[in-house]
Design a protein around this motif. Sequence first.
Motif: not given
Length: 261
Positions: A19, A23, A48, A51, A197
């Motif tokens: 990420v 983000w 993610y 993340g 993003e």
Amino acid sequence: MALEFGSNAPAGVYAGREVTDVWKRWATDCLAPSGKDVVDIGCGAGIYSRGFAGLGARSVVGIDLSEAYVAEAAKASPHHPSLRFALGRADATGLPESCADLAYMRAVIHHLSESEQAAAAAEMLRVLRPGGQCVVQDRTLADVEADAPEYWIRATLVRLYPRLIDVERARRPNASAFTGRLRGVGFEEVVQGTLAETRKIYDSFTALETEILTRRGKSILFELTDEQLRAYCEALRRVCPPGPVVEIDPWTVWFATSPNP
């Protein structure tokens, strides 16, 4: 040559990316994952999931239907004691009821039929605690067709191969219809938003070109031949700005809340 996302999906397609700071700021401001139990449904290579763990989530469970992706995600995440990965489907995660404060689903619903989308929404509601947050991030047809200058990497692809619009039209979710599905299964405070993003920052154009030619990170690239991919790279080269190459994508995001008793 469309990419299949079943149990035998090829490993490595979504590897090698983490990420970005953009983000992280968005997730911190809008999702506040610190101290929460998070479920990442359709986690793929765990980008993610890691993340959320890095942002201080109390626990993160990444769920995917592909054995290859689950193994890849676990291998790439050895230093996150709060993070684990497991096999499961969007509509049947295998997780206990009311186990999460945040259920996140990114780039999944465009692979699902309308009935499967509703079932996935019901599953997110099932695993969330009362007052928990559901966040679904995906690209609608409007996102696919966005041609603002910052979206030049994706926009160049669509301009070069307009037939891909038909491919996208057949699979992209209808924003208002999915809002209705979230409400239909019992979610409250359903809000639709947008997110620009930053997907990745490449040190050079060569790094971007290598990723495209190996069909990494974008399932739509599997719709093109090797020759078409080379032509796409040449078209990008002609319009690429100097310096590091920044790839930004437009997304639609749905936020919804699990009702309190």
